[in-house]
Design a protein around this motif. Structure first.
Motif, mmCIF file in Angstrom:
data_model
loop_
_atom_site.group_PDB
_atom_site.id
_atom_site.type_symbol
_atom_site.label_atom_id
_atom_site.label_comp_id
_atom_site.label_asym_id
_atom_site.label_seq_id
_atom_site.Cartn_x
_atom_site.Cartn_y
_atom_site.Cartn_z
ATOM 1 N N UNK A 86 0.837 -1.201 0.000
ATOM 2 C CA UNK A 86 0.000 0.000 0.000
ATOM 3 C C UNK A 86 0.872 1.252 0.000
ATOM 4 N N UNK A 87 1.917 1.249 0.822
ATOM 5 C CA UNK A 87 2.772 2.430 0.981
ATOM 6 C C UNK A 87 3.644 2.681 -0.255
ATOM 7 N N UNK A 88 4.010 1.606 -0.958
ATOM 8 C CA UNK A 88 4.937 1.734 -2.092
ATOM 9 C C UNK A 88 4.241 1.841 -3.445
ATOM 10 N N UNK A 89 2.972 1.490 -3.508
ATOM 11 C CA UNK A 89 2.297 1.375 -4.803
ATOM 12 C C UNK A 89 1.912 2.727 -5.379
ATOM 13 N N UNK A 90 1.673 2.723 -6.691
ATOM 14 C CA UNK A 90 1.124 3.910 -7.336
ATOM 15 C C UNK A 90 -0.301 4.123 -6.835
ATOM 16 N N UNK A 91 -0.724 5.356 -6.678
ATOM 17 C CA UNK A 91 -2.076 5.624 -6.145
ATOM 18 C C UNK A 91 -3.159 4.979 -6.990
ATOM 19 N N UNK A 92 -4.061 4.282 -6.320
ATOM 20 C CA UNK A 92 -5.181 3.674 -7.023
ATOM 21 C C UNK A 92 -4.912 2.295 -7.598
ATOM 22 N N UNK A 93 -3.641 1.853 -7.611
ATOM 23 C CA UNK A 93 -3.336 0.523 -8.145
ATOM 24 C C UNK A 93 -3.762 -0.557 -7.160
ATOM 25 N N UNK A 94 -4.327 -1.666 -7.652
ATOM 26 C CA UNK A 94 -4.609 -2.790 -6.751
ATOM 27 C C UNK A 94 -3.293 -3.359 -6.228
ATOM 28 N N UNK A 95 -3.258 -3.715 -4.954
ATOM 29 C CA UNK A 95 -2.001 -4.203 -4.370
ATOM 30 C C UNK A 95 -2.185 -5.595 -3.789
ATOM 31 N N UNK A 96 -1.053 -6.281 -3.666
ATOM 32 C CA UNK A 96 -1.025 -7.665 -3.214
ATOM 33 C C UNK A 96 0.131 -7.866 -2.251
ATOM 34 N N UNK A 97 -0.147 -8.547 -1.147
ATOM 35 C CA UNK A 97 0.900 -8.967 -0.224
ATOM 36 C C UNK A 97 1.018 -10.480 -0.262
ATOM 37 N N UNK A 98 2.252 -10.985 -0.356
ATOM 38 C CA UNK A 98 2.498 -12.429 -0.432
ATOM 39 C C UNK A 98 3.393 -12.844 0.722
ATOM 40 N N UNK A 99 2.959 -13.853 1.466
ATOM 41 C CA UNK A 99 3.772 -14.411 2.536
ATOM 42 C C UNK A 99 3.977 -15.900 2.309
ATOM 43 N N UNK A 100 5.230 -16.329 2.349
ATOM 44 C CA UNK A 100 5.550 -17.747 2.117
ATOM 45 C C UNK A 100 6.554 -18.188 3.160
ATOM 46 N N UNK A 101 6.288 -19.307 3.787
ATOM 47 C CA UNK A 101 7.275 -19.889 4.697
ATOM 48 C C UNK A 101 7.280 -21.400 4.491
ATOM 49 N N UNK A 102 8.475 -21.969 4.317
ATOM 50 C CA UNK A 102 8.584 -23.387 4.001
ATOM 51 C C UNK A 102 9.577 -24.121 4.878
#
Length: 385
Positions: A86-102
């Motif tokens: 959210x903080x790094x994205x261009x305004x209005x762009x849909x954003x995605x957070x990905x978390x992976x632990x293996x």
């Protein structure tokens, strides 16, 4: 991972408007190579972090997790990644957070299962998957390859990209998956509670949208929104020359109860009517807004500027005031200051005593370009609100 289907999938991901932050630990490393080696990666990847050591993971999460490789840890990583996006994205762009632990095959035999946990988070849903591998079926590199393929498919799903997925999982390796959707009320409740840092309502028409990463933000309560607000942001945008103009309302107030979900939605409707983007945040303080919106230009009145540089609002500590505002300066933020009535007298930036160290972050909006003598309070009184 040079398979044709993988390249085609990554190309489709890069063609989507979604921007992502990825936090990966313990596997799926080949997915980063696939994402970064296909042209257009900058359209998608805002940041990719591999918190591999114990201390790196503890610092990322801000605590010692109950288990380093678990569903809960993956979900927490995805939520952190979403807020970072959210903080790094261009305004209005849909954003995605990905978390992976293996916990994949390693140089020493593992007593436990070989498995990975994956979570993806967008504004309105969270998806979670656990895959347990058959022990001894694959090498570490092969397990990493399969987990990378699975992660790319999950990203494609979040980007609404049709995925032609050549799964290498065996029939007995059935993913344990679940999906949770959040309606608007739930999203706003998450914001008020501090779970997510802000929510964007991108109502602006195409002609208003700039490719610039800089946001030009007019904060306020907007109770109600009036023509003076619209004019002020319009003038500030012309002065900046480049940027995405938007309004911002903090749902959390420093000295009042937080806004209710119903109140927020009512105020948002005002911006939908005029086709202007509004951001709902949970930070009333400018130094926190600067962290949420790095590199932004904040549009404020002379009355607000006067408070910003007044040690009275920092416990009477001049050095604390300097330190906090220099911190805002380090984020790349600036303040565009319009003339306002201060204690019954109309003042502009030049009438204020700005410390030398801060003068370069305060920019005057000339009174001949904009002057607003009316306030939302006066508008409410005139309307009998």
């Amino acid at each position: 991972m040079t398979d044709g289907w993988i390249r085609a999938l990554v190309e489709a991901i890069h063609s989507s408007p979604t921007q992502a932050v990825l936090y990966l630990s313990g596997g799926a490393s080949q997915s980063l190579g696939s994402l970064m080696s296909v042209p257009g990666a900058s359209n998608t990847v805002l940041e990719a972090v591999v918190p591999y050591s114990r201390m790196s993971m503890i610092q990322l999460l801000g605590k010692v997790p109950a288990q380093f490789s678990s569903r809960q840890t993956a979900e927490e990583m995805a939520l952190l990644a979403y807020n970072r996006a959210l903080k790094l994205s261009n305004p209005g762009s849909p954003v995605l957070g990905v978390g992976f632990t293996g916990s994949l095959a390693s140089t020493r035999p593992k007593l436990g299962k070989h498995r990975f946990h994956l979570s993806t988070r967008t504004s309105d849903w969270m998806c979670f998957s656990t895959v347990t591998f058959l022990k001894g079926l694959r090498t570490r590199e092969q397990e990493d390859r399969v987990s990378s393929q699975f992660l790319l498919k999950a990203i494609a799903n979040a980007c609404n990209v049709p995925a032609t997925y050549a799964s290498e999982l065996s029939e007995s390796e059935v993913p344990d998956e679940c999906e949770v959707h959040f309606d608007e009320d739930q999203q706003l409740e998450q914001l008020i509670s501090g779970q997510i840092c802000f929510k964007v309502y991108p109502f602006s028409s195409e002609k208003d949208v700039s490719n610039s990463e800089r946001k030009i933000i007019l904060p306020g309560s907007f109770n109600p929104l009036h023509d003076g607000h619209l004019k002020l942001l319009e003038v500030a945008t012309r002065i900046c020359g480049d940027g995405y103009p938007c309004f911002e309302i903090s749902a959390v107030n420093a000295d009042k109860p937080p806004l209710t979900v119903s109140q927020i939605k009512d105020r948002v409707k005002q911006f939908q009517k005029v086709g202007k983007t509004v951001i709902i945040s949970n930070q009333p303080y400018f130094y926190k807004k600067a962290e949420h919106f790095p590199g932004s230009a904040f549009v404020i009145g002379a009355d607000t500027a006067a408070r910003l540089v007044n040690p009275k609002y920092y416990g009477g500590d001049y050095e604390k005031m300097l330190d906090i505002l220099i911190g805002c300066k380090r984020t790349g933020c600036i303040f565009l200051v319009g003339g306002r009535n201060v204690d019954g007298v109309f003042k502009v930036l030049e009438d204020l005593c700005i410390p030398e160290e801060l003068r370069d972050i305060f920019i005057s909006i000339p009174a001949e370009n904009f002057r607003m003598d009316i306030s939302s309070t006066e508008v409410r009184k005139s309307l009998g609100m």
